[in-house]
Design a protein around this motif. Structure first.
Motif, PDB file in Angstrom:
ATOM      1  N   THR A  38      33.345  23.901 -10.987  1.00 39.97           N
ATOM      2  CA  THR A  38      33.774  25.306 -10.891  1.00 39.97           C
ATOM      3  C   THR A  38      33.344  25.903  -9.555  1.00 39.97           C
ATOM      4  O   THR A  38      34.163  26.458  -8.810  1.00 39.97           O
ATOM      5  CB  THR A  38      33.152  26.146 -12.037  1.00 39.97           C
ATOM      6  OG1 THR A  38      33.446  25.540 -13.288  1.00 39.97           O
ATOM      7  CG2 THR A  38      33.690  27.566 -12.038  1.00 39.97           C
ATOM      8  N   GLY A  39      32.051  25.797  -9.274  1.00 42.26           N
ATOM      9  CA  GLY A  39      31.505  26.454  -8.085  1.00 42.26           C
ATOM     10  C   GLY A  39      32.051  25.859  -6.798  1.00 42.26           C
ATOM     11  O   GLY A  39      32.390  26.589  -5.855  1.00 42.26           O
ATOM     12  N   TRP A  63      24.619  18.071 -10.159  1.00 40.11           N
ATOM     13  CA  TRP A  63      23.516  17.696 -11.060  1.00 40.11           C
ATOM     14  C   TRP A  63      23.850  18.020 -12.525  1.00 40.11           C
ATOM     15  O   TRP A  63      23.405  17.326 -13.431  1.00 40.11           O
ATOM     16  CB  TRP A  63      22.243  18.450 -10.640  1.00 40.11           C
ATOM     17  CG  TRP A  63      21.084  18.220 -11.541  1.00 40.11           C
ATOM     18  CD1 TRP A  63      20.152  17.236 -11.450  1.00 40.11           C
ATOM     19  CD2 TRP A  63      20.727  19.004 -12.697  1.00 40.11           C
ATOM     20  NE1 TRP A  63      19.235  17.358 -12.478  1.00 40.11           N
ATOM     21  CE2 TRP A  63      19.574  18.427 -13.254  1.00 40.11           C
ATOM     22  CE3 TRP A  63      21.275  20.139 -13.314  1.00 40.11           C
ATOM     23  CZ2 TRP A  63      18.940  18.949 -14.396  1.00 40.11           C
ATOM     24  CZ3 TRP A  63      20.665  20.651 -14.446  1.00 40.11           C
ATOM     25  CH2 TRP A  63      19.509  20.056 -14.973  1.00 40.11           C
ATOM     26  N   GLY A  64      24.646  19.061 -12.769  1.00 45.12           N
ATOM     27  CA  GLY A  64      24.961  19.481 -14.138  1.00 45.12           C
ATOM     28  C   GLY A  64      25.990  18.569 -14.781  1.00 45.12           C
ATOM     29  O   GLY A  64      26.067  17.366 -14.480  1.00 45.12           O
ATOM     30  N   GLY A  71      34.668  11.705 -17.448  1.00 45.65           N
ATOM     31  CA  GLY A  71      35.722  11.528 -16.441  1.00 45.65           C
ATOM     32  C   GLY A  71      37.119  11.537 -17.035  1.00 45.65           C
ATOM     33  O   GLY A  71      38.056  10.986 -16.472  1.00 45.65           O
ATOM     34  N   MET A  72      37.259  12.201 -18.201  1.00 44.56           N
ATOM     35  CA  MET A  72      38.587  12.306 -18.824  1.00 44.56           C
ATOM     36  C   MET A  72      39.209  13.621 -18.356  1.00 44.56           C
ATOM     37  O   MET A  72      38.654  14.687 -18.616  1.00 44.56           O
ATOM     38  CB  MET A  72      38.447  12.317 -20.344  1.00 44.56           C
ATOM     39  CG  MET A  72      37.739  11.092 -20.860  1.00 44.56           C
ATOM     40  SD  MET A  72      37.786  11.049 -22.664  1.00 44.56           S
ATOM     41  CE  MET A  72      37.006   9.467 -22.955  1.00 44.56           C
ATOM     42  N   ALA A 247      18.947  34.243 -15.181  1.00 43.36           N
ATOM     43  CA  ALA A 247      19.379  35.034 -14.014  1.00 43.36           C
ATOM     44  C   ALA A 247      20.609  35.877 -14.352  1.00 43.36           C
ATOM     45  O   ALA A 247      20.840  36.918 -13.740  1.00 43.36           O
ATOM     46  CB  ALA A 247      19.683  34.105 -12.843  1.00 43.36           C
TER      47      ALA A 247
HETATM   48  C1  LIG Z   1      28.175  14.190 -21.541  1.00 44.27           C
HETATM   49  C2  LIG Z   1      29.368  15.047 -21.188  1.00 44.27           C
HETATM   50  C3  LIG Z   1      30.647  14.506 -21.265  1.00 44.27           C
HETATM   51  C4  LIG Z   1      31.761  15.277 -20.918  1.00 44.27           C
HETATM   52  N1  LIG Z   1      32.986  14.676 -20.872  1.00 44.27           N
HETATM   53  C5  LIG Z   1      34.052  15.388 -20.420  1.00 44.27           C
HETATM   54  C6  LIG Z   1      35.293  14.738 -20.222  1.00 44.27           C
HETATM   55  O1  LIG Z   1      35.428  13.520 -20.360  1.00 44.27           O
HETATM   56  N2  LIG Z   1      36.349  15.505 -19.831  1.00 44.27           N
HETATM   57  C7  LIG Z   1      36.221  16.843 -19.592  1.00 44.27           C
HETATM   58  O2  LIG Z   1      37.221  17.491 -19.233  1.00 44.27           O
HETATM   59  N3  LIG Z   1      35.031  17.470 -19.703  1.00 44.27           N
HETATM   60  C8  LIG Z   1      33.940  16.775 -20.088  1.00 44.27           C
HETATM   61  N4  LIG Z   1      32.726  17.378 -20.156  1.00 44.27           N
HETATM   62  C9  LIG Z   1      32.611  18.790 -19.742  1.00 44.27           C
HETATM   63  C10 LIG Z   1      32.619  18.956 -18.225  1.00 44.27           C
HETATM   64  O3  LIG Z   1      31.742  18.017 -17.644  1.00 44.27           O
HETATM   65  C11 LIG Z   1      32.177  20.382 -17.866  1.00 44.27           C
HETATM   66  O4  LIG Z   1      32.995  21.309 -18.549  1.00 44.27           O
HETATM   67  C12 LIG Z   1      32.271  20.668 -16.369  1.00 44.27           C
HETATM   68  O5  LIG Z   1      31.581  19.690 -15.637  1.00 44.27           O
HETATM   69  C13 LIG Z   1      31.713  22.043 -16.061  1.00 44.27           C
HETATM   70  O6  LIG Z   1      31.586  22.165 -14.657  1.00 44.27           O
HETATM   71  P1  LIG Z   1      30.838  23.393 -14.046  1.00 44.27           P
HETATM   72  O7  LIG Z   1      30.893  23.291 -12.584  1.00 44.27           O
HETATM   73  O8  LIG Z   1      31.368  24.648 -14.641  1.00 44.27           O
HETATM   74  O9  LIG Z   1      29.325  23.265 -14.588  1.00 44.27           O
HETATM   75  P2  LIG Z   1      28.185  22.195 -14.248  1.00 44.27           P
HETATM   76  O10 LIG Z   1      28.715  20.967 -13.639  1.00 44.27           O
HETATM   77  O11 LIG Z   1      27.340  22.070 -15.457  1.00 44.27           O
HETATM   78  O12 LIG Z   1      27.373  22.919 -13.086  1.00 44.27           O
HETATM   79  C14 LIG Z   1      26.569  24.045 -13.313  1.00 44.27           C
HETATM   80  C15 LIG Z   1      25.461  24.010 -12.251  1.00 44.27           C
HETATM   81  O13 LIG Z   1      24.804  25.286 -12.227  1.00 44.27           O
HETATM   82  C16 LIG Z   1      23.493  25.038 -11.802  1.00 44.27           C
HETATM   83  N5  LIG Z   1      22.669  26.211 -12.149  1.00 44.27           N
HETATM   84  C17 LIG Z   1      22.412  26.726 -13.383  1.00 44.27           C
HETATM   85  N6  LIG Z   1      21.631  27.833 -13.280  1.00 44.27           N
HETATM   86  C18 LIG Z   1      21.407  28.029 -11.949  1.00 44.27           C
HETATM   87  C19 LIG Z   1      20.659  29.006 -11.216  1.00 44.27           C
HETATM   88  N7  LIG Z   1      19.991  30.000 -11.830  1.00 44.27           N
HETATM   89  N8  LIG Z   1      20.630  28.906  -9.859  1.00 44.27           N
HETATM   90  C20 LIG Z   1      21.303  27.905  -9.215  1.00 44.27           C
HETATM   91  N9  LIG Z   1      22.016  26.952  -9.874  1.00 44.27           N
HETATM   92  C21 LIG Z   1      22.066  27.011 -11.222  1.00 44.27           C
HETATM   93  C22 LIG Z   1      23.102  23.783 -12.584  1.00 44.27           C
HETATM   94  O14 LIG Z   1      21.994  23.114 -12.003  1.00 44.27           O
HETATM   95  C23 LIG Z   1      24.381  22.966 -12.539  1.00 44.27           C
HETATM   96  O15 LIG Z   1      24.374  22.002 -11.508  1.00 44.27           O
HETATM   97  C24 LIG Z   1      31.593  16.638 -20.524  1.00 44.27           C
HETATM   98  C25 LIG Z   1      30.313  17.189 -20.447  1.00 44.27           C
HETATM   99  C26 LIG Z   1      29.205  16.400 -20.782  1.00 44.27           C
HETATM  100  C27 LIG Z   1      27.830  17.007 -20.688  1.00 44.27           C
END
Ligand SMILES: Cc1cc2nc3c(=O)[nH]c(=O)nc-3n(C[C@H](O)[C@H](O)[C@H](O)COP(=O)(O)OP(=O)(O)OC[C@H]3O[C@@H](n4cnc5c(N)ncnc54)[C@H](O)[C@@H]3O)c2cc1C
Length: 432
Positions: A38-39, A63-64, A71-72, A247
């Motif tokens: 997202t970010g 890292w999240g 990877g789907m 936060a």
């Molecule tokens: C085991 C697993 C399997 C999955 N499999 C699938 C799949 O196959 N297909 C699919 O479509 N989706 C899947 N998902 C879901 C998908 O991975 C997430 O929906 C997606 O990665 C979300 O991305 P994001 O950037 O929003 O969040 P994230 O990648 O979680 O990133 C959020 C980031 O915010 C940072 N953060 C939090 N608080 C703070 C703060 N106060 N200050 C600074 N940084 C901060 C964290 O460290 C983290 O790195 C899966 C998730 C998991 C956990």
């Protein structure tokens, strides 16, 4: 090799160098909190339009959940179409479904434009039915999806299922050829490179501690305190998904962090891999407490599920290895002797209505709530919210839909009810 409590995908990737020793800029146009799909997708889009962007990440890039997932790259949403139509009506649901299809193209286009080497391939997904009544519902769903959304799904009868999967335990399946696969860690690393190339600054180990409204030289904006010092931003985009914390307390109360866990086997012989998944589909089953699985590009079976509801820690990860191996052998007895090389976990972001949500809250922009469908939707929402911040009026059906909190407001961001929810989902799988 001995079992490693480590994310397999991380063994396949190199992350770009970031501004490790540079101080944070004093002032930026946009502070993005979180360096996942997202970010980084938002940062890339905003920087391409000339905005000065700082991505603040408390740990490291990806890292999240973004480096930890299956990877789907999936079409559709977590909720079924009939439930969506009864909740939001036909027209809005049509827009949501169209957005889910557009999010697939958004990933493909980003991968192409930026030359991201992440094994992106339109390999399709297969949903498999754990009960006869789940299978009976596939034909009804496929009919609604064809009629309302002009999108074709193929129902696969039990006797034809061996062309799709080398398991005999299911009652049939449903294939969507549009879904895709990727190596998520390489994808998120590629997005970070693309954001940097567009001009965004990425600051790792910069945990945002507080975000407060502030004015500077007569201009309204935000003062952020971080573990790497302060920063002032005209706008803030919260992209913290399942890791949303103190936060941003208003958002934290809206999101339930739920653990999901994955094992991968050793590299399998070619013939066995071909037997398990002849068309290399992204596969998941029809239960609430579901399993999802696929082959990795180097022919390991990657098998995931909600082996524990609580987010990842040493205990939940260790316990998950045994639980998931048992589940995997239930699906594929052929893997009884396969060694498990890796186990890891990550945190999913569920809203109380199991829907993605995006827009503005308390003046800050946000997008989250992907409920396990985030690879495509997070990339898409990052871009769409960036367009909104830049003053465009993009179509985005997830902005403005009701965003419920916990019933009776009984939630402060600490999910005390997860064991109850886990038991409830197991019960539903038993009776439904
Ligand atoms: C085991 C697993 C399997 C999955 N499999 C699938 C799949 O196959 N297909 C699919 O479509 N989706 C899947 N998902 C879901 C998908 O991975 C997430 O929906 C997606 O990665 C979300 O991305 P994001 O950037 O929003 O969040 P994230 O990648 O979680 O990133 C959020 C980031 O915010 C940072 N953060 C939090 N608080 C703070 C703060 N106060 N200050 C600074 N940084 C901060 C964290 O460290 C983290 O790195 C899966 C998730 C998991 C956990």
């Amino acid at each position: 090799m001995a079992l490693q409590e480590h994310n397999y995908w991380l063994t396949t990737v190199e992350f770009p160098a970031t501004n490790a020793s540079l101080p944070l800029p004093e002032v930026v146009d946009v502070a993005v909190i979180g360096a996942g799909f997202t970010g980084l997708s938002a940062a890339r889009a905003l920087a391409k339009r000339g905005a000065k962007v700082a991505v603040l990440e408390s740990e490291t890039v990806g890292w999240g959940a973004s480096s930890r997932n299956g990877g789907m790259v999936l079409t559709g949403m977590k909720l079924g179409v009939n439930q969506l139509i009864s909740r939001y009506g036909r027209e809005l649901t049509q827009c949501m479904y169209a957005a889910s299809l557009a999010s697939m193209d958004c990933v493909e286009q980003t991968v192409r434009e930026e030359g991201i080497d992440c094994d992106f391939s339109r390999s399709g997904h297969l949903e498999v039915a754990c009960k006869q009544k789940h299978f009976d519902d596939y034909a009804r769903q496929a009919e609604v999806i064809a009629r309302e959304f002009n999108h074709t799904l193929r129902v696969v009868e039990k006797h034809e299922l061996s062309s799709e999967i080398g398991s005999t335990i299911y009652y049939g399946g449903m294939v969507d050829e549009v879904s895709a696969s990727c190596n998520p860690a390489r994808y998120v690393a590629g997005l970070a490179r693309a954001a940097i190339k567009a001009g965004a600054g990425i600051f790792e180990h910069a945990r945002v501690q507080t975000v407060q409204r502030d004015s500077r030289q007569g201009e309204a904006g935000w003062k952020l305190s971080t573990s790497r010092g302060p920063l002032w931003a005209h706008e803030v985009f919260v992209a913290t998904s399942g890791y949303t914390g103190r936060a941003t307390p208003a958002l934290q109360k809206k999101i339930i962090p739920i653990g999901s866990f994955i094992i991968t086997t050793e590299v399998l012989p070619e013939k066995l891999a071909q037997e398990l998944s002849p068309r290399n589909r992204m596969i998941y089953d029809s239960k609430n407490y579901l399993y999802y699985y696929r082959l990795t590009p180097d022919r390991r079976m990657l098998f995931g599920g909600r082996a524990a509801f609580f987010p990842e820690n040493d205990q939940t990860v260790r316990r998950s290895a045994g639980i998931l191996r048992h589940g995997m052998i239930g699906v594929y007895p052929q893997l009884a002797d396969a060694k498990i090389d890796y186990v890891w976990g990550g945190t999913l972001d569920f809203a109380f209505d199991i829907m993605p949500h995006a827009g503005q809250m308390d003046g800050m922009y946000y997008a989250l709530g992907y409920a396990g469908h985030g690879v495509a939707m997070a990339t898409y929402q990052g871009q769409k919210i960036a367009e909104l911040m830049a003053g465009d009026k993009p179509d985005n059906p997830f902005v403005g839909i009701p965003f419920p909190g916990a019933p009776l407001g009984l939630y402060n961001g600490k999910p005390w009810f997860l064991p109850l929810a886990g038991a409830w989902y197991k019960f539903l799988d038993w009776v439904s």
